[in-house]
Design a protein around this motif. Sequence first.
Motif, short mmCIF file in Angstrom:
data_model
loop_
_atom_site.label_atom_id
_atom_site.label_comp_id
_atom_site.label_asym_id
_atom_site.label_seq_id
_atom_site.Cartn_x
_atom_site.Cartn_y
_atom_site.Cartn_z
N GLY A 92 -27.19 51.34 8.34
CA GLY A 92 -26.71 50.59 8.40
C GLY A 92 -27.05 49.47 7.15
N GLY A 93 -25.30 48.59 6.65
CA GLY A 93 -25.63 48.07 5.88
C GLY A 93 -24.69 47.71 4.37
N GLY A 94 -24.06 48.88 4.71
CA GLY A 94 -23.49 49.00 3.68
C GLY A 94 -22.18 48.76 3.20
N TYR A 95 -21.82 47.69 3.68
CA TYR A 95 -20.48 47.18 3.56
C TYR A 95 -21.05 45.99 2.84
CZ TYR A 95 -17.67 50.36 6.94
OH TYR A 95 -16.84 51.54 7.40
N ALA A 96 -21.39 45.81 1.90
CA ALA A 96 -21.93 44.62 1.17
C ALA A 96 -22.27 45.16 -0.10
CB ALA A 96 -23.49 44.43 1.85
N GLU A 97 -22.32 43.87 -0.93
CA GLU A 97 -22.56 43.53 -2.19
C GLU A 97 -24.52 43.99 -2.80
OE1 GLU A 97 -19.47 41.20 -4.22
OE2 GLU A 97 -21.33 39.57 -3.69
N LYS A 98 -25.09 44.36 -1.98
CA LYS A 98 -26.76 44.44 -2.04
C LYS A 98 -27.34 45.06 -0.56
CE LYS A 98 -27.44 41.33 -5.44
NZ LYS A 98 -27.79 42.09 -6.61
N VAL A 99 -27.83 46.24 -0.74
CA VAL A 99 -28.92 46.76 0.99
C VAL A 99 -30.03 46.81 0.02
CG1 VAL A 99 -27.57 49.38 0.11
CG2 VAL A 99 -28.71 48.07 1.49
N ALA A 100 -31.13 46.99 1.35
CA ALA A 100 -32.66 47.12 0.88
C ALA A 100 -32.54 48.88 1.92
CB ALA A 100 -33.14 46.43 1.66
N VAL A 101 -32.90 49.16 1.13
CA VAL A 101 -33.15 51.15 1.81
C VAL A 101 -35.17 51.71 1.88
CG1 VAL A 101 -32.06 52.14 -0.09
CG2 VAL A 101 -31.77 53.29 2.25
N PRO A 102 -35.51 52.45 2.46
CA PRO A 102 -36.10 52.79 2.36
C PRO A 102 -35.91 53.85 0.80
CG PRO A 102 -36.17 52.79 4.81
CD PRO A 102 -34.53 52.41 4.56
N ALA A 103 -37.15 54.09 0.29
CA ALA A 103 -36.76 54.88 -1.03
C ALA A 103 -36.67 56.27 -0.64
CB ALA A 103 -37.92 54.97 -1.70
N PRO A 303 -10.53 47.43 -2.40
CA PRO A 303 -11.26 46.49 -2.44
C PRO A 303 -12.71 46.16 -1.19
CG PRO A 303 -9.68 45.51 -2.99
CD PRO A 303 -9.33 47.27 -2.75
N LEU A 304 -13.76 45.61 -0.94
CA LEU A 304 -14.43 45.27 -0.36
C LEU A 304 -13.68 44.14 0.33
CD1 LEU A 304 -17.02 45.01 1.23
CD2 LEU A 304 -17.56 43.18 0.21
N SER A 308 -10.13 45.57 6.54
CA SER A 308 -9.35 46.04 7.68
C SER A 308 -8.49 47.07 7.33
CB SER A 308 -8.57 45.17 7.68
OG SER A 308 -9.68 43.56 8.23
N GLU A 309 -7.75 47.19 6.02
CA GLU A 309 -7.28 47.36 5.40
C GLU A 309 -7.19 48.68 5.16
OE1 GLU A 309 -7.13 44.54 4.23
OE2 GLU A 309 -5.18 44.01 4.00
N ALA A 310 -8.29 49.12 4.92
CA ALA A 310 -9.36 50.64 4.87
C ALA A 310 -9.93 51.26 6.00
CB ALA A 310 -10.53 50.56 3.99
N HIS A 311 -10.03 50.04 6.57
CA HIS A 311 -9.83 50.58 8.44
C HIS A 311 -8.94 51.40 9.09
CE1 HIS A 311 -14.44 50.52 9.72
NE2 HIS A 311 -14.57 50.20 8.66
N ARG A 312 -7.67 50.29 8.99
CA ARG A 312 -6.15 51.52 9.19
C ARG A 312 -5.87 52.27 8.39
NH1 ARG A 312 -5.68 45.20 8.12
NH2 ARG A 312 -5.31 44.11 10.30
N TYR A 313 -6.12 53.09 7.36
CA TYR A 313 -5.90 54.65 6.85
C TYR A 313 -6.81 54.81 7.60
CZ TYR A 313 -5.08 56.68 3.36
OH TYR A 313 -4.80 58.31 2.65
N HIS A 319 -5.46 60.54 6.28
CA HIS A 319 -6.43 61.18 4.41
C HIS A 319 -6.94 62.31 4.62
CE1 HIS A 319 -9.09 59.43 8.07
NE2 HIS A 319 -10.06 60.05 6.97
N VAL A 320 -7.35 63.31 3.17
CA VAL A 320 -7.99 64.19 2.98
C VAL A 320 -9.46 63.82 2.38
CG1 VAL A 320 -7.74 65.72 1.71
CG2 VAL A 320 -5.75 65.42 3.15
N GLY A 321 -9.79 63.40 2.77
CA GLY A 321 -11.43 63.66 2.47
C GLY A 321 -12.07 61.80 2.61
N LYS A 322 -12.83 61.22 1.90
CA LYS A 322 -13.53 60.43 2.17
C LYS A 322 -12.65 58.81 1.38
CE LYS A 322 -16.96 59.65 3.53
NZ LYS A 322 -18.34 58.98 4.26
N ILE A 323 -12.61 58.00 2.79
CA ILE A 323 -12.00 55.88 2.20
C ILE A 323 -13.80 55.84 1.75
CG2 ILE A 323 -10.89 54.16 3.01
CD1 ILE A 323 -9.78 56.14 5.19
N LEU A 324 -13.43 54.82 0.90
CA LEU A 324 -14.38 54.37 0.02
C LEU A 324 -13.70 52.79 -0.41
CD1 LEU A 324 -16.05 56.40 -3.03
CD2 LEU A 324 -16.46 56.68 -0.12
N LEU A 325 -15.01 51.67 0.03
CA LEU A 325 -14.77 50.85 -0.44
C LEU A 325 -15.13 50.56 -1.58
CD1 LEU A 325 -16.08 48.68 2.91
CD2 LEU A 325 -13.82 49.54 2.30
N VAL A 326 -15.26 49.41 -2.51
CA VAL A 326 -15.51 49.44 -4.29
C VAL A 326 -15.68 47.79 -3.61
CG1 VAL A 326 -15.04 49.35 -6.06
CG2 VAL A 326 -14.31 51.12 -4.91
#
Length: 327
Positions: A92-103, A303-304, A308-313, A319-326
């Motif tokens: 969890g935590g990916g929809y953010a400008e920073k994230v801490a994660v096990p190496a 864009p982040l 909501s628009e990304a989730h509606r899509y 879609h074909v493939g992945k949807i990304l938040l930038v």
Amino acid sequence: MKAVYIAEPGGPEVLEVRQVSDPVPGQGEVLIDVVAAGLNRADVQQRRGFYPPPPGASEIPGLEVSGRIAGFGPGVAKAFSVGDKVVALLAGGGYAEKVAVPAEQVLRIPDGVDLVTAASLPEVTATVYSNLIMTAQLQPGETVLIHGATGGIGTMAIQLAKAFGAKVATTAGTDEKVGTAKAFLGADIAINYKEEDFPDSLRRQNEGKGADVILDVVGAKYLAQNVDALADYGRLVVIGLQGGAKGELDLGQLLRKRAAVVATALRPRPVEEKGAIMSAVRESVWPLIADGRIRPLVAKTFPLEQVSEAHRYFDSGDHVGKILLVM
């Protein structure tokens, strides 16, 4: 930092961008300045209130990111430097400008992939490799049936199975997606499940033989048909429950085929298991991406602030493939 929170269970409108404190990396963790985050079905299920984060995980949705190493917690043993371009598999935590994660769950991006596109890779490569190769033991020459041809999992699974020498069959819900699966993704057999019974169609197009391996994201709705579609000694791996969690299993048919049903989830696995999967992905999948045998596919970026628009899509299924938040 900016991060996305789920105000209450519901549709895409419940996703809110808030200002929150930056995460602090703990023991064995790295801090990443996020460039992009991938959307996954698990995020949608969390938004709807059906898939809470594992104990101790961030309430912020998002299971995969790309970005740059920004810092380290105590005890990090992996050889990263500040500024390294990486991807990470998250609980969890990916929809953010920073994230801490096990190496252990962090890899440098594959050669030839830009940093935004790289966000499309960690969750799907870890899911597909761990299930098709590590769990189902898919072998060259075997037939694999992959449901959901044009989603993030499907597009990766088709390409990876082909790269490993399997014969690939897949299902999709429109003739356009069936054509895409064959012409663009390289599937040998593609079936419109709305127009054909997929076990019968598979056998008809596969010299009377069923699938040695089935990768299923649907669950209960497809259980009987999946068992019907298995070849002798076949392996059905269930990784999603889009069609429900409870179904009737014909054990007699399973016994006659000497077949197996396995269900797995990636998100709740311990760090050690995720680390082993990511190491296997680096060794076995990254070279296939670097030499072009597997292409990361990005359908659209948002864009982040337009989460909501990304989730509606995503919910539209277009879609074909992945949807990304930038970020």
